[in-house]
Structure formats: C-alpha cells, structure tokens
Design a protein around this motif. Structure first.
Motif, PDB file in Angstrom:
ATOM      1  N   GLN A   1       0.857  -1.181   0.000  1.00  0.00           N
ATOM      2  CA  GLN A   1       0.000   0.000   0.000  1.00  0.00           C
ATOM      3  C   GLN A   1       0.897   1.236   0.000  1.00  0.00           C
ATOM      4  OE1 GLN A   1      -1.944  -1.217   3.669  1.00  0.00           O
ATOM      5  NE2 GLN A   1      -1.071   0.531   4.764  1.00  0.00           N
TER       6      GLN A   1
ATOM      7  N   ARG B   1       9.238   9.337   4.876  1.00  0.00           N
ATOM      8  CA  ARG B   1       8.430   8.335   5.561  1.00  0.00           C
ATOM      9  C   ARG B   1       9.276   7.193   6.093  1.00  0.00           C
ATOM     10  NH1 ARG B   1       4.233   6.917   0.890  1.00  0.00           N
ATOM     11  NH2 ARG B   1       6.218   7.034  -0.255  1.00  0.00           N
TER      12      ARG B   1
ATOM     13  N   GLN C   1       1.434   4.758   1.499  1.00  0.00           N
ATOM     14  CA  GLN C   1       0.983   5.474   2.682  1.00  0.00           C
ATOM     15  C   GLN C   1       1.095   6.982   2.517  1.00  0.00           C
ATOM     16  OE1 GLN C   1       2.766   3.910   6.260  1.00  0.00           O
ATOM     17  NE2 GLN C   1       1.190   2.334   6.305  1.00  0.00           N
TER      18      GLN C   1
ATOM     19  N   TYR D   1       5.372  -0.306   1.692  1.00  0.00           N
ATOM     20  CA  TYR D   1       4.613   0.859   2.107  1.00  0.00           C
ATOM     21  C   TYR D   1       4.551   1.956   1.051  1.00  0.00           C
ATOM     22  CZ  TYR D   1       3.738   0.288   7.190  1.00  0.00           C
ATOM     23  OH  TYR D   1       3.247  -0.067   8.423  1.00  0.00           O
TER      24      TYR D   1
END
Length: 453
Positions: free
Chosen positions: A254, A308, A256, A334
């Motif tokens: 995914q 991140r 983020q 991520y």
C-alpha cells in the motif's frame, strides 16, 4: 474527569489517534437499526397479554428464558428443490452479550471495529478508552455508551471496578500493546489485542505470562484466520483437494500518506512494512499450511530521501521454507500501489485470493483441469464482517472457557519469525528457525464454530 497526558506521552498516546470523528454511513446504519430494535422491543413489552393472545402472536405470552440461546425458528419459504436461505441471525439478547471496552479511537476502531458490533451476535461495546475526551464523547453518544464508562489512559486501570466489561480490545500503536495488555490483565479482564502482538519476543512472553497469572484469556486479532473464504482455502490445502501444495506467493502493499503517522516511527511501530502488513503474508502462510517454517531468507529496502522511511523499512521480501518442502515467497511494501493477494500452487490446481487481506470484497478463484480441460471456479463470498467474526469468537471463548483460536502463543511465534527476517536481511544470509514443532497448528487453540466461519 479527564486530565491531559504529559508532553512526553503525547507522541505515544494522544497524537497516535486520528481526529476523524465523522459519523460515516455504516455507523449511522448501526444506530438506526439499534433504534428500530429498541422501538420494537418497547412495543412488544407494552403489548397487553390479552391483545397478544387475541392476535395469535407466536410465543408473545411466554416469557423468554433468562439465559441461553433465544433462537427463533421459522418454516422454510422455498421448496426442497430450491436453494436454501441463510439461517436466521438469531443474535443473543443484549443482556446476554459479552461486554467489550475498546482502547484507542483511531481509523480502525471508528471505521471498522465499532461498526462491527452491529453485526455481532454475542458481543456489545460498553466502554471506551481514549486520550481525546471530546472525540470519545462523540463516539460514546453514537454507540450508546454511558459517559461513566468512558476512561482516559491514566484511569484505564479502573476498568477492574466495572462489571459490565469482560473483554478489553486493544487498538493502539504496536509499542503500546505490551503495557495495556498487562494493565488490562491485572484489572482482571480478558484481552483481545490487535496485531502485531508487540515489538519484541520478550514483550510477547511477558504479555502471555501476565494473562496466565491473572487467569484471563489472551487473543490476537488475526481476522484472516476467521474469514470464510480464507478458511475455505485453508481447508482445501489441508484436504489436499488439488494434491500436494508446492509453492505460495503472497503480496501485501500500500502507498501510505506523507503525514508522519505513528507507523513511520520505529519507537511506536517497532518496524515498517513487515510488522504491519507483511505480517499478513507470514501469518497466512502458516495458517494455510498449519506448519511452521524452518528457515527464512530476507531483504529490506527504503527509497533514499523519502521522509516516511527514515526510521523504518519501506519494502521487505522474504522467503519461508517449510518442513514439507513448500516455499512461500512474500512481498510487502509501504510505497507502492495497493495490492493484497496470494496464490496457492498445488499439483493439480491453483487457489487464488485477490483481494485476500482487505476488510471487505474478498474474491477467490480456483483453476484446475479435472477432465483435461482447464476450468475456473469462483466460490461465493458470504461477505461477513471480519471484525464481528473475531469479536464473537472471543466472546464465545470467554463464556465457554475455551482457548482462543489465535492466542498469545500465535502472536509470539510470528514475532520470533519476524525477528529472524530482520536478522536475515541485516546479515544477507538465511536464518534457521527453531525446529521440532512437529504437529500442525502447534500454537492455535479452539477453532471457530461454523456460525463464525
């Protein structure tokens, strides 16, 4: 009633919860349905006995038993040759349900867990714990929870004095699971804890020991192990429906948000993609096969300059080798587009799940060639609310004094393997895992009942 937590605790407690307090459609539906149910119950209570008898209303003149199932039976509407309708839901009466306190009011609690109680048969939300009293007051009003049953992180331990609460559901950042499980156990409450169980093997062991000492149950919220299509895949694997399984391929990714959420801070998350979403690949591999891996080989990588991933890994790839010879290749990340799927490759067929790990809309496809011609089958999805299934399983385990299907030992085993994955990635070589487990489902307890699967 509530005090602001200290500045040092802000990162760990208040800031980890989102400010999303909007009442979405699913929550409105829950409240509307609950309101209609209360109205019907009120009318039935007020209906004079003579009027009920005159109207020939089935059983309205017979008091309901104070305990036990209240199953309603109706004759079938369809002929024997037609497909049968699903059984009636037959939920427990409200005063017979197991009471839950939910700790943490972030996206998962407000978007999935609290709405799930609307489809639960055996459980009800009776208390909330949060570091944000305003948000908690709104959520309590939405779900009919008394203001007196709203607690802060500081007075959380007072749950011990609340007989309405039997189970505590911990939905907090990973690093907080350890503290709140142990405090909850000391309060004499059973614990349902979100995955990953904790951030170290030592913490997992201490959580298990605390619950054993307090004589309370500990369950880890591995919802995939209760979801019907995933359980169907597991049964096909165990029954060798398509012969021996040779390979598994697992993907969970995914992209983020760039918002410095707690998942990007190692002190709160314990790691990056691996303990959050890569864990689904690990745990589902173990669940499908029932075996424990004997070796792991892994890589991790983070894109340079992406804020991140200053503290945590963005991507992780790991291979699990099982005693039967099955190899499971797992990918998780991520920073790439949402993908949640797996494939089970056996001798005479393949079982595909895509999506496999989402909260809803799961799909299964089976490809095989029974007569030499390739066929594709798609089993129907019962679309059961996954969090309601696990909540109800824990409720039944509490009432019937059974070991949960995914107890603390299941979470501990995953933590052991994740630590080996990180070690392999750091050292650049395979890592052997503890051998000699020997039996299938070595760390699991009582399977869910059919109504929960």
């Amino acid at each position: 009633m509530f005090q602001d937590i200290s500045t040092a605790e802000t990162l760990d407690r208040v800031a980890v919860e989102t400010a999303d307090t909007s009442c979405d459609a699913s929550r409105r539906q829950f409240i509307n349905h609950a309101g209609r149910g209360l109205l019907v119950a009120g009318l039935a209570t007020a209906l004079p006995l003579a009027a009920a008898e005159a109207a020939d209303l089935d059983g309205f003149d017979t008091p309901a038993p104070p305990t036990g199932p209240l199953d309603i039976k109706l004759p079938p509407l369809e002929a024997p040759t037609d497909p049968k309708a699903d059984p009636l839901p037959n939920p427990d009466a409200p005063d017979q349900r197991v009471g839950y306190a939910i700790v943490g009011l972030g996206h998962l609690t407000l978007g999935e867990i609290l709405p799930a109680f609307g489809q639960s048969k055996h459980a009800k939300p009776v208390a909330l714990v949060s570091g944000d009293p305003d948000k908690m007051a709104k959520a309590a009003k939405q779900y009919g929870i008394k203001p007196s049953n709203c607690y802060s992180y500081q007075n959380y331990d007072k749950l011990k004095d609340n007989p309405e609460v039997q189970v505590i559901y911990i939905v907090l950042p990973n690093s907080m699971h350890h503290e709140f499980t142990i405090r909850g156990a000391k309060a004499g409450k059973h614990i349902l804890c979100e995955k990953p169980m904790a951030t170290s093997v030592k913490e997992c062991e201490e959580m298990i020991a605390a619950c054993q000492k307090a004589n309370v149950k500990l369950m880890i919220a591995y919802r995939i192990q209760y979801e019907p299509l995933n359980r169907l895949a597991m049964k096909s694997v165990r029954d060798k429906q398509y012969g021996k399984v040779k390979l598994l391929n697992m993907v969970n990714t995914q992209n983020q948000a760039h918002d410095q959420q707690w998942r990007h801070k190692k002190a709160l998350a314990g790691g990056g993609a691996l303990p959050d979403i890569g864990l689904y690949c690990l745990n589902t591999s173990r669940f499908l096969l029932g075996e424990e891996p004997e070796e792991v080989f892994a890589y991790t990588y983070s894109t340079p300059g992406d804020d991140r991933f200053k503290e945590i890994e963005e991507n992780v790839s790991f291979t699990l080798r099982f005693p039967s010879g099955v190899i499971s290749q797992c990918l998780s990340g991520y920073g790439s587009f949402n993908a949640k799927s797996y494939a089970v490759h056996a001798e005479t067929g393949t079982i595909k799940m895509d999506p496999a790990f989402s909260y809803k809309g799961l799909k299964q496809e089976r490809v095989h060639a029974p007569d030499g011609k390739q066929q594709t089958e798609q089993p129907s999805n019962p679309d059961k609310q996954q969090f309601a299934l696990e909540i109800d399983h824990m409720a039944e385990c509490v009432r019937q004094n059974k070991q949960p299907y995914t107890p603390g030992e299941e979470g501990l085993q995953d933590q052991r393997i994740m630590e080996a994955i990180y070690k392999s990635a750091k050292e650049g070589k395979p890592v052997k895992l503890t051998a000699g487990v020997g039996k299938l489902d070595a760390f699991r307890g009582t399977p869910p009942t059919e109504e929960q699967a």
